[in-house]
Design an enzyme around this catalytic site. Structure first.
Site, mmCIF file in Angstrom:
data_model
loop_
_atom_site.group_PDB
_atom_site.id
_atom_site.type_symbol
_atom_site.label_atom_id
_atom_site.label_comp_id
_atom_site.label_asym_id
_atom_site.label_seq_id
_atom_site.Cartn_x
_atom_site.Cartn_y
_atom_site.Cartn_z
ATOM 1 C CE1 TYR A 141 -4.256 1.612 0.821
ATOM 2 C CE2 TYR A 141 -2.864 3.042 2.155
ATOM 3 C CZ TYR A 141 -4.074 2.780 1.545
ATOM 4 O OH TYR A 141 -5.110 3.681 1.660
ATOM 5 C CD GLN A 143 -2.532 7.258 1.862
ATOM 6 O OE1 GLN A 143 -3.513 6.690 1.374
ATOM 7 N NE2 GLN A 143 -2.533 7.766 3.074
ATOM 8 C CB THR A 144 3.553 7.323 3.605
ATOM 9 O OG1 THR A 144 2.395 7.147 4.416
ATOM 10 C CG2 THR A 144 4.503 8.278 4.282
ATOM 11 C CB SER A 150 -1.036 13.026 8.325
ATOM 12 O OG SER A 150 -0.540 12.111 9.283
ATOM 13 N N GLY A 183 5.218 -0.959 4.056
ATOM 14 C CA GLY A 183 5.698 -2.271 4.448
ATOM 15 C C GLY A 183 5.537 -3.262 3.309
ATOM 16 N NE ARG A 316 13.577 -7.900 41.811
ATOM 17 C CZ ARG A 316 14.825 -8.225 41.545
ATOM 18 N NH1 ARG A 316 15.121 -9.452 41.142
ATOM 19 N NH2 ARG A 316 15.792 -7.327 41.659
ATOM 20 N NE ARG A 339 5.160 3.283 37.824
ATOM 21 C CZ ARG A 339 6.432 2.917 37.909
ATOM 22 N NH1 ARG A 339 6.974 2.633 39.087
ATOM 23 N NH2 ARG A 339 7.160 2.828 36.807
ATOM 24 C CD GLU A 430 -5.315 3.468 8.062
ATOM 25 O OE1 GLU A 430 -6.422 3.896 7.702
ATOM 26 O OE2 GLU A 430 -4.444 3.097 7.255
ATOM 27 C CG ASP A 432 0.653 12.299 13.694
ATOM 28 O OD1 ASP A 432 1.734 11.870 14.118
ATOM 29 O OD2 ASP A 432 0.009 13.226 14.236
#
Length: 672
Positions: A141, A143-144, A150, A183, A316, A339, A430, A432
């Site tokens: 694909y 495009q970029t 974007s 890719g 741990r 967290r 896909e 930013d």
């Protein structure tokens, strides 16, 4: 001592699992999406784990070139397995996922084929899809570009129609028009779906899609006037470096006119441009498919990191030893829980919103097939926003899990550095993430304007039809337990999202130049979009836990996680809730107290809650996150596998270390 820990088959987390307060198998089925999906996942995970070709434990130690070649071997073996075993499309997707190594086939199946389905005519699909399904051609694909990502409308590659030959001429007029990042393009693809500016009769009609063969189907060499290659090593050790992200340039390359995807527009033999009477939004179907997959992937990747962190935190032990008792498990420290447990709840939230997005895709596809385009603006905003939010939180969450594992988390043997490196590109591909949030903000402002004119908002934006109430009501919470009321929680998130959106809308509306105001207010507009997206996830989680859910105490656990997810967002963004005037500082304090109580409710179930993700040790690829908890034995063994330990005395000792130690830096034998 290491030897004392090497008992085969010992489960060092058995005590944790014994304390679970819900039916684990039922939770596994829920998270998988039902018995069928669970069976498929388990079968494919076992198939991959038991096939030595798919082994991955040494991939962070091999050079990039060898790493890429191994990925080709695995992809080829995967395709052979699919054909020999007659795997379904669903099974094939799961198989590729469990191989857990980015490769050219990801983009072929995940972008190239969906784009053909969404933008090609039936005739074009009959020509190209059978070849693509057989992998007789491999597509990517494209495009970029080097200079534009974007901003798709800013792409520079041109496709100029030549009526004398009935062909388009593809050309890269500038360095920045080089296709960059696709890719599978670098070394594997034979064809590219190229986005280029369509020029006919000296007029530029903007960006359209074209199928372009870039390599020979005989010897795989680039076709004449096509320059194509790999863009180089990316972040991380293994990570995304098994993918051949590529560069591509055209020097007046000719393709047949029929290679333009013509579902939404056509060019005649005479060069006349004709736009279809079908809305351009028909192409959104493929985009929605890809983005709903990205949201589901976010929950999967984050679940892997959280599984590693939870299991290791239970193994741990640090400090607090008294009266010859063991040191305290790290997972029992409140700082660790603050967290870690919100991330655990986030995984469940994203899994549930992923189920909903799958329904959303099916719904919008059916609507498009019936020429119903009414929900497209909302669907576009929803998928854009959720893609942005879930990928950003997941990337940050994986890194947080690495830090939660202390120094050992920095080892590649923990599985976390590679997991982060392979996932973090999702924040930019896909779309930013910040650009996508600004698209959501535009949708919100437009929806508010329409609501003011009498158009009732629908779907995830329906709450904007209740602006008068949401901008005037105050929260009624007086006790911590009040926060466990779903309607109270939902109103809080609706009021916050509505007030931020209205505030932005009023400021943009008053400005003499709305576009300049939009740019000036973009940070606040991003916050409005984030508040809207968080509301979507909270509301879908609440909807889910109000349904009947099979399994003993499964629903109760999901309610705890739902409340924890929402309260964690509320306390993390308490400034928004206070600034909009909906909450008081006392109510925020009550929310924090209730959040702490929920940590205590999660604690005895934490290990079982990550067991419910049902990740095999092979898929996790982590010494810290092993199911049996035998962490230290495997860290020690793994250390000796490093190539540096192949020799007792390191290579380079005689040339570079010995002269230092023997004070011979300037002697005749020195090579320094």
């Amino acid at each position: 001592m290491i030897g004392e820990k090497e008992g085969a088959g010992v489960d060092y987390l058995a005590e944790e699992r014994a304390g679970a307060q819900f039916d684990l198998h039922s939770m596994k089925l829920f998270l998988a999406g039902g018995q069928h999906a669970y069976d498929v996942s388990k079968r494919m995970a076992d198939l991959v784990a038991n096939d030595p070709v798919f082994a991955k434990e040494d991939r962070v130690r091999v050079p990039r070139k060898e790493h890429y070649k191994n990925s080709l071997r695995k992809a080829g073996h995967a395709w052979k397995t699919i054909l020999e075993q007659g795997l379904t499309e669903e099974e094939s997707m799961k198989l590729r996922a469990f191989i857990d190594e980015p490769t050219y086939s990801d983009l072929h199946w995940g972008m190239f084929i969906p784009a053909l389905k969404g933008q090609a005519t039936e005739e074009q699909q009959h020509k190209w899809l059978p070849k693509a399904y057989k992998m007789a051609i491999i597509g990517c694909y494209a495009q970029t570009e080097l200079g534009h990502g974007s901003n798709v409308q800013g792409l520079e590659t041109t496709a100029t129609f030549d009526a004398s030959t009935d062909e388009f001429v593809l050309h890269s007029p500038t360095l920045t028009s080089t296709k960059w990042w696709p890719g599978g393009l670098g070394k594997a693809s034979t064809h590219a779906l190229v986005y280029a500016r369509l020029i006919t009769d000296s007029q530029d009609y903007g960006v359209h899609a074209f199928i372009v063969q870039i390599r020979s189907l005989e010897d795989h060499t680039p076709l004449p006037n096509v320059t194509v290659g790999d863009i180089g090593v990316k972040f991380g050790n293994g990570g995304y470096n098994s993918m051949d992200n590529g560069l591509l340039r055209f020097d007046h390359v000719r393709i047949p006119r029929e290679n333009m995807l013509m579902k939404l527009a056509t060019v005649t033999k005479e060069g006349k441009y004709i736009r279809s009477n079908k809305p351009r939004q028909l192409g959104y179907g493929a985009m929605v498919f890809v983005r709903q997959g990205i949201v589901t992937d976010a929950s999967i990747y984050l679940s892997r990191a959280v599984t590693i962190a939870v299991r290791y935190s239970a193994i741990r032990r640090q400090f607090g030893a008294k009266d010859d008792k063991p040191e305290v498990q790290v997972i029992d420290y409140r700082t660790q829980q603050y967290r870690l447990f919100p991330l655990l709840a986030t995984v469940y939230a994203y899994r549930i919103v992923g189920f909903w997005m799958k329904w959303l895709y099916e719904d919008v596809t059916e609507r498009l097939n019936n020429n119903d385009f009414s929900t497209l603006p909302e669907v576009h905003a929803c998928t854009a926003g959720l893609k942005s939010m879930t990928t950003a939180i997941t990337a940050d969450g994986i890194e947080e899990c690495r830090k939660l594992c202390g120094g050992h988390g920095y080892l590649c043997a923990s599985g976390l550095p590679e997991l982060y490196a392979v996932y973090v590109p999702a924040c930019t591909y896909e779309g930013d993430n910040n650009i996508l949030l600004l698209q959501v903000a535009r949708f919100l402002l437009k929806t508010l304007a329409q609501a003011g004119s009498g158009t009732k908002p629908v779907g995830t934006a329906a709450y904007l039809g209740n602006i008068q109430h949401l901008t005037s009501v105050n929260c009624k919470v007086s006790r911590g337990e009040d926060w466990l009321n779903p309607s109270v929680m939902l109103e809080a998130f609706e009021a916050r999202a509505a007030r931020i959106a209205v505030g932005c809308g009023m400021r943009v509306a008053k400005a003499p130049d709305s576009e300049s105001a939009f740019n000036e207010l973009s940070p606040e507009l991003v916050e409005a979009a984030q508040a809207h997206c968080q509301l979507i996830v909270v509301s879908k989680f609440i909807e889910q836990v109000q349904k009947d859910i099979p399994g003993e105490w499964v629903k109760q656990q999901l309610e705890v996680l739902c409340n924890l997810y929402a309260l964690s967002l509320l306390t993390a963004h308490s400034g928004d809730f206070l600034a909009t005037g909906y909450l008081t500082s006392r109510q925020v304090s009550l929310a924090k107290d209730q959040q702490k109580a929920l940590f205590s409710a999660v604690r005895p179930n934490a290990v079982a809650l990550v067991d419910a993700f049902d990740h095999t040790d092979n898929y996790l690829g982590s010494d810290l996150g092993r199911y049996d908890g035998d962490v230290y034995t495997h860290l020690y063994k793994n250390a000796w596998k490093d190539p540096l330990n192949e020799s007792v005395v390191t290579e380079g000792y005689h040339d570079y270390l010995r002269p230092v130690l023997k004070q011979q830096l300037w002697g005749p034998a020195s090579k320094l």
